[in-house]
Design an enzyme around this catalytic site. Sequence first.
Site, PDB file in Angstrom:
ATOM      1  N   GLY A  22       0.812  -1.232   0.000  1.00  0.00           N
ATOM      2  CA  GLY A  22       0.000   0.000   0.000  1.00  0.00           C
ATOM      3  C   GLY A  22       0.831   1.261   0.000  1.00  0.00           C
ATOM      4  O   GLY A  22       0.324   2.342   0.293  1.00  0.00           O
ATOM      5  N   LYS A  40       6.651  16.709  -2.318  1.00  0.00           N
ATOM      6  CA  LYS A  40       6.779  16.874  -0.865  1.00  0.00           C
ATOM      7  C   LYS A  40       7.724  18.036  -0.551  1.00  0.00           C
ATOM      8  O   LYS A  40       7.502  18.783   0.413  1.00  0.00           O
ATOM      9  CB  LYS A  40       7.257  15.559  -0.234  1.00  0.00           C
ATOM     10  CG  LYS A  40       6.177  14.471  -0.308  1.00  0.00           C
ATOM     11  CD  LYS A  40       6.700  13.092   0.019  1.00  0.00           C
ATOM     12  CE  LYS A  40       5.575  12.065  -0.018  1.00  0.00           C
ATOM     13  NZ  LYS A  40       6.041  10.678   0.019  1.00  0.00           N
ATOM     14  N   GLY A  59       1.827   3.906   4.210  1.00  0.00           N
ATOM     15  CA  GLY A  59       1.072   2.780   4.747  1.00  0.00           C
ATOM     16  C   GLY A  59      -0.218   3.258   5.390  1.00  0.00           C
ATOM     17  O   GLY A  59      -0.376   4.430   5.719  1.00  0.00           O
TER      18      GLY A  59
END
Length: 588
Positions: A430, A448, A545
């Site tokens: 994931g 980011k 995650g």
Amino acid sequence: MGHSGLAVCKYGGSVLRSDDDFALVVHDLYRRVRRGQRVVAVVSALAGTTDRLLNRARFDGVEQDPHAVAGLVETGEVESVAMLRLALDRVGVPSEALDVGAISLRSVGEPLNATPIDVDLKRIHRVLEEKCVLVIPGFVGRDQGDRPTLFGRGGSDLTALFLAGQLGADHCRLIKDVDGLYERDPARPGPAPRRYDTMRWDDVLHLDGSIVQHKAVRFAREQVISFDVGELLTEGGTRVGPGSSEYASPRWPNRPLRIVLLGFGTVGQGVYRFAERLSDRLVVVRIATRDLEKAERAGAATSLLTDDVFDAVASNCDVVVEAIGGLDPARAAIESALHMGRHVVTANKAVVARYGPELHRAAERGKAKLRYSAAVGGGTPILEAVQRIAGESSIESIRAVLNGTTNVVLDCVSEGKSVDTAIREAKAAGFAEADPHDDLNGLDAAHKLTLLWHAWTGRWSVPACVDCAGASLERLTVLQSDSHEHEVIRQVAQLRRDGDVIHARVRLERLQPEDPLAGIRREQNAAVIRTIDGDSHVVRGRGAGRFPTAEAVVADLLDCADDVPDPVESMEFSVARPSIVPAQAVTC
Ligand code: NDP
Ligand code: HSE
């Protein structure tokens, strides 16, 4: 690392009723950590455990060795410590657990009603230099002969106040299942009792000792320690200390925040699962996703599902959580929500990096909040740390590992696996973006960096084009060809100030073992923030995650819930459906 105070928080049996409650304690601790606090978490056994263990220790007609009884009873606290450590680790909050032997928590007096007198403060401070949270069992100590002792009923309150006094903590909070101290037990029938805003220690001693242990209150009075009594996930409550006892003005309890979830994948499902356990604070009222059957199979309530994102945004709610990813329809959905005055929480760095100014303007116009803590670092509060440090001093550079998928791929490749196998592994966990090449070519980290730049300077204009040329997998082959065994290759994202110019780049680098970024594995992220006065602040955690990311989203939601307006009439909006805007190339 740019922290704002040390807190001692005690989580008692009234808030620890089952294993599920450890996740709620983590939500409480996570919000403190991302505000920059270091926390000593003192925990009790799960509700009912101490009584059960005391009963087990009783053999008819035999006088028990009280230290043996204490030794059995303390297993309840030890179990809670281990459970909380695991729950913190699940979302990646750097934490440590120490038992009372390890911190030499010495006591004197009756073995089952002992009083703490000393503790190894150096050991505690050493842990808190490295970790954000230290978990310690309440209620138990060791006598001079190292034998187990107990501090009497409600003794975890005493542990917390003792540690707060010894450590000179900035805050001490006893967290219970009530929002403060009342003149009478609010659970009893009869007219609603008044809550105290502040209380003198002496007056607390007139209340039932099962609410706050009287021995602990007397200790606080002797040592002149002020503390708060309140509930989980809030800051308010009753302040106990030297002042006068005053009642709080009556207030309506906040109603739960109504949430619309856009997307029911890795992040969306994590938020849904956490919200289910926070039903007095958060309630999911609609879920939009593409494949409704898939969402049902994943546990979504059928009645909440729609495949129309804009229909979901228009439903009666306070906050829209955008977890679909990409630019379209994410941007339009976020803007619609903000225009309607709904707060928006998103984990989508691509859309915020590309449309940050537009989205912030929409938020201003709609008088709504736009939050995206999860977009950088997942559960690692890097944006908050950068903002805090930038507010205190002048940042010179930020060096970070910001992409979990690339870590997984680099580690797999160094183990001899193929890149395709490695990508499949990252997808199954994931971690990967919809197109994993965005992870590997540095684009995800470049997004980011754009958000970090904004947290650092308050400006949106990207300093220069983020240079991602050195992030390609071809460079990996070059680096691998002459790297030494002890070196490790990571994708490093960097912002560096050089006079008035800021250099921004993402590239694969060979790191020496002593580099703080060299030990970062799998979904872990870390950032090293250097200031011009030579300080270096390191933030670490799980950067991808389901649960780490959902933890950050939930913290943003709880911030919104803190000032949710009081009950309102339903307002239905009709939403103009946007035309599809073609995705534009982003920073590299
Ligand atoms: P997933 O692919 O797991 O989930 C996305 C969900 O959105 C799926 O349910 C998907 O449906 C649905 N969806 C996609 N497009 C649409 C659409 N047009 N209309 C309705 N539903 C749609 O992604 P993640 O949960 O991993 O990521 C979500 C966001 O969070 C991304 O922006 C990502 O970058 C960010 N993020 C992710 C992290 C992670 O570790 N996964 C960490 C930090 C941020 P379907 O199942 O049919 O595809
Ligand atoms: N794809 C991203 C990663 C998710 O692998 O780090 C977290 O932003």
